[in-house]
Design a protein around this motif. Structure first.
Motif, PDB file in Angstrom:
ATOM      1  N   PRO A  54       0.820  -1.224   0.000  1.00 33.77           N
ATOM      2  CA  PRO A  54       0.000   0.000   0.000  1.00 33.77           C
ATOM      3  C   PRO A  54       0.854   1.274   0.000  1.00 33.77           C
ATOM      4  O   PRO A  54       0.499   2.257  -0.663  1.00 33.77           O
ATOM      5  CB  PRO A  54      -0.827  -0.108   1.286  1.00 33.77           C
ATOM      6  N   ASN A  55       1.961   1.271   0.725  1.00 30.78           N
ATOM      7  CA  ASN A  55       2.846   2.440   0.737  1.00 30.78           C
ATOM      8  C   ASN A  55       3.460   2.675  -0.638  1.00 30.78           C
ATOM      9  O   ASN A  55       3.576   3.816  -1.097  1.00 30.78           O
ATOM     10  CB  ASN A  55       3.949   2.270   1.778  1.00 30.78           C
ATOM     11  N   LEU A  56       3.847   1.584  -1.289  1.00 32.53           N
ATOM     12  CA  LEU A  56       4.419   1.693  -2.635  1.00 32.53           C
ATOM     13  C   LEU A  56       3.373   2.226  -3.608  1.00 32.53           C
ATOM     14  O   LEU A  56       3.659   3.098  -4.428  1.00 32.53           O
ATOM     15  CB  LEU A  56       4.927   0.325  -3.078  1.00 32.53           C
ATOM     16  N   GLN A 124      11.334   0.797  -2.188  1.00 33.00           N
ATOM     17  CA  GLN A 124      11.882  -0.166  -3.125  1.00 33.00           C
ATOM     18  C   GLN A 124      12.980  -0.996  -2.465  1.00 33.00           C
ATOM     19  O   GLN A 124      13.046  -2.205  -2.633  1.00 33.00           O
ATOM     20  CB  GLN A 124      12.432   0.554  -4.350  1.00 33.00           C
ATOM     21  N   SER A 125      13.827  -0.352  -1.694  1.00 36.39           N
ATOM     22  CA  SER A 125      14.895  -1.061  -0.995  1.00 36.39           C
ATOM     23  C   SER A 125      14.323  -2.074  -0.007  1.00 36.39           C
ATOM     24  O   SER A 125      14.799  -3.214   0.080  1.00 36.39           O
ATOM     25  CB  SER A 125      15.783  -0.051  -0.273  1.00 36.39           C
ATOM     26  N   GLU A 126      13.301  -1.678   0.735  1.00 31.73           N
ATOM     27  CA  GLU A 126      12.666  -2.592   1.678  1.00 31.73           C
ATOM     28  C   GLU A 126      12.002  -3.760   0.954  1.00 31.73           C
ATOM     29  O   GLU A 126      12.034  -4.897   1.427  1.00 31.73           O
ATOM     30  CB  GLU A 126      11.640  -1.846   2.523  1.00 31.73           C
ATOM     31  N   LEU A 127      11.415  -3.479  -0.199  1.00 33.20           N
ATOM     32  CA  LEU A 127      10.769  -4.528  -0.978  1.00 33.20           C
ATOM     33  C   LEU A 127      11.796  -5.534  -1.494  1.00 33.20           C
ATOM     34  O   LEU A 127      11.579  -6.743  -1.428  1.00 33.20           O
ATOM     35  CB  LEU A 127       9.977  -3.918  -2.138  1.00 33.20           C
ATOM     36  N   ASP A 132      14.238 -10.932  -0.962  1.00 29.79           N
ATOM     37  CA  ASP A 132      15.376 -11.802  -0.638  1.00 29.79           C
ATOM     38  C   ASP A 132      15.048 -12.706   0.547  1.00 29.79           C
ATOM     39  O   ASP A 132      15.394 -13.889   0.558  1.00 29.79           O
ATOM     40  CB  ASP A 132      16.621 -10.971  -0.327  1.00 29.79           C
ATOM     41  N   LYS A 133      14.379 -12.151   1.539  1.00 29.47           N
ATOM     42  CA  LYS A 133      14.004 -12.942   2.716  1.00 29.47           C
ATOM     43  C   LYS A 133      12.958 -14.002   2.364  1.00 29.47           C
ATOM     44  O   LYS A 133      12.986 -15.105   2.909  1.00 29.47           O
ATOM     45  CB  LYS A 133      13.487 -12.033   3.829  1.00 29.47           C
TER      46      LYS A 133
END
Length: 188
Positions: A54-56, A124-127, A132-133
């Motif tokens: 939602p934030n994206l 984007q970095s968090e996504l 990866d996780k």
């Protein structure tokens, strides 16, 4: 005295079989718990990604409000991910999510101001970190499922473990490998 040797042999066989059953049962319980834990890790990461979506969308929506169909497909994919029950449904939801993310990043590529936005870059970095996780959790889960399924299928375990309540588990696989063959492309 002659009857003592057969009794000792029978008792020894019963003890050996009992120890084998005990060890097999305990190892299957351990593997089952490990697979449940791994699935829990996957669901945590899928939820984390779903919470980022939602934030994206809001970040992109400010620049590309006319791309309504893209936002709707991302929202639908997010809902599918959150409601998935088990590896098979999660795999199908994963396909839809990957396609939706590709489309939202394709929209973002058309807006240089958005690509320069610190909020968008952080999301984007968090996504990417979450993706990866998810992949690491998927590998851990599938490894546990492989061990459990192998233990269930090997002889002589296959003769009795299902009667103890142990069944093979599904791998967390993507149902359409072409959908994720190429990860979402993001360029700045």
């Amino acid at each position: 005295m002659e009857w003592l040797i057969p009794v000792i042999i029978v008792v020894a066989l019963v003890v050996i079989i009992g120890i084998y059953l005990w060890a097999t049962y305990n190892s299957l319980v351990t593997l089952n718990v490990r697979v449940d834990e791994a699935w829990s890790d996957i669901t945590v990461q899928l939820k984390r990604r779903a919470d980022l979506i939602p934030n994206l969308i809001e970040a992109v929506k400010g620049y590309a409000a006319h791309e309504k169909s893209v936002f709707e497909s991302v929202t639908q994919a997010r809902a599918e991910t959150l409601s998935a029950q088990g590896p098979a449904e999660a795999g199908a939801a994963e396909n839809h999510m990957q396609q939706a993310l590709k489309s939202i990043f394709a929209v973002a590529e058309a807006y240089p101001q958005l690509q320069a936005s610190q909020n968008f870059l952080q999301l984007q970095s968090e996504l990417v970190d979450t993706e990866d996780k998810i992949q690491a959790s998927r590998r851990f889960y599938n490894g546990g499922v492989r061990e459990l399924n192998t233990k269930i299928k090997v002889f002589p375990n296959t003769l009795f473990v299902r009667s103890l309540g142990f069944n093979e588990r599904d791998f967390f696989e993507v149902t359409e490998p072409a959908a994720i063959a190429e990860p979402p492309r993001v360029q700045f």
